[in-house]
Design an enzyme around this catalytic site. Structure first.
Site, mmCIF file in Angstrom:
data_model
loop_
_atom_site.group_PDB
_atom_site.id
_atom_site.type_symbol
_atom_site.label_atom_id
_atom_site.label_comp_id
_atom_site.label_asym_id
_atom_site.label_seq_id
_atom_site.Cartn_x
_atom_site.Cartn_y
_atom_site.Cartn_z
ATOM 1 N N THR A 1 51.732 51.163 78.115
ATOM 2 C CA THR A 1 53.324 51.405 77.767
ATOM 3 C C THR A 1 54.187 50.590 78.655
ATOM 4 O OG1 THR A 1 53.080 53.476 79.181
ATOM 5 C CG2 THR A 1 52.839 53.597 76.673
ATOM 6 N N GLU A 2 53.723 49.829 79.696
ATOM 7 C CA GLU A 2 54.468 49.458 80.934
ATOM 8 C C GLU A 2 55.647 48.426 80.252
ATOM 9 O OE1 GLU A 2 50.472 50.252 83.077
ATOM 10 O OE2 GLU A 2 51.241 49.412 80.762
#
Length: 248
Positions: free
Chosen positions: A123-124
């Site tokens: 999800t960065e």
């Protein structure tokens, strides 16, 4: 009295370490990372420990970095390296969700088994940062095309796909996760300790090369991105449960 964040239990030489902070979805806080590193160090020194199982309480293996109590920049790469260098196999038992930095912990483990309901996501990029440090154990082990897709898009995928791309060893599918693990742990119990340690050294050599060559650079990259304007906006939007302004 401080509540322990890592549970410990031993059965026939296999030490189970359980991430036990379900209220924070086992986020990698300063305290949890320190306690897990200490527990792994104790397993290293104990000749009665043949292998380590790393698991969790609650429905999340780890949600990644704790945004309210983050560990020091060096702590997460040091933790991943400790898992890789431990002279005993580390087996991840995933019966829940794994996000962001939690995938780095998963990637550092020698073997990983997931329930059919587990989900995974890098999800960065959606909060304005990059999977810098966690790429070190993952790039040598995960299918490159699949890793490109999931790191660039932040899509969520399931256990069967995680097994297909090499992120986990096996998905239990509709079966019982502990039944899938049982023959694996039995095999580790039957292995000679010195042979087991030497074999692990052979299997992790290429992964550790990445740490020696690139850990410093990846740590600096991660710190710079987290300090940047995109991360500030992305983290604020995440905490406020809204889209950041770059979403089209």
């Amino acid at each position: 009295m401080t509540t322990a964040l890592v549970g410990r239990n031993r059965v026939r030489g296999v030490e189970t370490l359980s991430l036990d902070s379900p209220a924070t979805r086992n986020a990698l806080s300063r305290a949890l990372v320190s306690e897990l590193a200490d527990a792994l160090g104790a397993c290293e020194k104990d000749d009665d420990v043949r292998a380590v199982v790393l698991t969790h309480t609650g429905n999340t293996f780890s949600a990644g970095a704790d945004l309210k109590d983050p560990p020091p920049p060096h702590a997460v790469p040091a933790l991943l390296r400790r898992i890789l260098e431990l002279r005993k196999p580390v087996v991840a038992r995933v019966a829940g969700h794994v996000r962001a930095g939690g995938l780095g912990v998963l990637g550092a483990c020698d073997l990983a088994f997931a329930s059919g309901t587990a989900t995974f996501a890098f999800t960065e990029v959606r909060i304005g940062v990059a999977p810098a440090v966690i790429s070190l154990p993952l790039l040598p082990r995960v299918d490159p095309r699949a890793l490109s897709r999931y790191c660039l898009t932040g899509e969520t995928f399931g256990a069967a796909e995680a097994a297909r791309i090499g992120l986990v060893t096996q998905s239990a599918g509709d079966g019982d996760l502990d039944e899938v693990l049982a023959p694996v742990l039995d095999g580790l119990r039957r292995a000679a300790p010195t042979a087991l340690a030497r074999t692990k050294e052979l299997l992790t050599a290429k992964v550790l090369e990445a740490f020696v060559e690139d850990a410093g650079e990846m740590t600096r990259l991660s710190a710079s991105l987290f300090a940047g304007p995109d991360a500030r906006e992305g983290l604020t939007a995440f905490l406020e449960r809204r889209d950041p302004p770059w979403v089209l």
